[in-house]
Design an enzyme around this catalytic site. Sequence first.
Site, PDB file in Angstrom:
ATOM      1  N   VAL A 161      -2.680  94.696  68.917  1.00 54.63           N
ATOM      2  CA  VAL A 161      -1.645  93.379  69.540  1.00 54.63           C
ATOM      3  C   VAL A 161      -2.179  92.355  69.744  1.00 54.63           C
ATOM      4  CG1 VAL A 161      -0.036  93.971  71.543  1.00 54.63           C
ATOM      5  CG2 VAL A 161      -0.711  95.643  70.634  1.00 54.63           C
ATOM      6  N   VAL A 165       0.597  88.263  69.302  1.00 55.15           N
ATOM      7  CA  VAL A 165       1.255  87.125  70.601  1.00 55.15           C
ATOM      8  C   VAL A 165       0.739  85.540  69.678  1.00 55.15           C
ATOM      9  CG1 VAL A 165       2.376  86.228  72.017  1.00 55.15           C
ATOM     10  CG2 VAL A 165       1.927  89.170  72.468  1.00 55.15           C
ATOM     11  N   GLY A 198       5.335  87.767  78.464  1.00 49.53           N
ATOM     12  CA  GLY A 198       5.369  89.036  78.257  1.00 49.53           C
ATOM     13  C   GLY A 198       5.957  89.897  77.028  1.00 49.53           C
ATOM     14  N   LEU A 199       5.876  88.856  76.229  1.00 49.88           N
ATOM     15  CA  LEU A 199       6.137  89.618  75.347  1.00 49.88           C
ATOM     16  C   LEU A 199       4.833  90.778  74.858  1.00 49.88           C
ATOM     17  CD1 LEU A 199       6.222  86.024  72.686  1.00 49.88           C
ATOM     18  CD2 LEU A 199       8.444  88.065  73.538  1.00 49.88           C
ATOM     19  N   GLY A 200       3.720  90.972  74.756  1.00 49.83           N
ATOM     20  CA  GLY A 200       2.837  91.417  74.821  1.00 49.83           C
ATOM     21  C   GLY A 200       2.790  93.096  75.273  1.00 49.83           C
ATOM     22  N   LYS A 201       3.744  93.035  77.038  1.00 48.07           N
ATOM     23  CA  LYS A 201       3.773  93.674  78.283  1.00 48.07           C
ATOM     24  C   LYS A 201       5.322  94.092  76.483  1.00 48.07           C
ATOM     25  CE  LYS A 201       6.277  94.822  81.976  1.00 48.07           C
ATOM     26  NZ  LYS A 201       6.562  94.539  83.535  1.00 48.07           N
ATOM     27  N   TYR A 234      -4.283  94.830  80.201  1.00 52.93           N
ATOM     28  CA  TYR A 234      -3.557  96.378  79.649  1.00 52.93           C
ATOM     29  C   TYR A 234      -3.756  97.505  80.877  1.00 52.93           C
ATOM     30  CZ  TYR A 234      -4.004  95.411  74.542  1.00 52.93           C
ATOM     31  OH  TYR A 234      -3.810  95.064  73.892  1.00 52.93           O
TER      32      TYR A 234
END
Length: 137
Positions: free
Chosen positions: A75, A77, A85-88, A118
């Site tokens: 994951v 970014v 909020g892109l990782g989410k 996480y």
Amino acid sequence: MSYTVIDKLPIYDQFAELHQSSGLLKNKKGNYTQEQLYTAAKNSWYCLSIYDGEALIAFGRMISDGVYQALICDVMVDPAYQGNGLGKQIIEGLLHKCQQSGIQSIQLFSAKGKQQFYKKLGFQEREADAPGMSIVI
């Protein structure tokens, strides 16, 4: 801001650039070339890519047996887009794919310092009497 989310592996150059800029490359254990890491990504069960126009700004992937186990990997970014909020969004998309497939057991390895991210998304550390283990050979 509006971004494009697709469940497709990005082209090699975009993947390699994001891998480098996100800092994920230096967190890898073992000596792997960018080409080898891209091959690993190509062999994934499922991946998500987020673009701002033509630029790859976030990516995540999973390996899985497609039935009951999945492992979230890589994951990343772009630092210029972190905190949006892109990782989410990547994690939620990967988890949604698992739900669609009936997969209930999802694991991940966190990069240093990302455990709290996480945990906010519902992940828990393994119990002390059932620790995860690894070996680098």
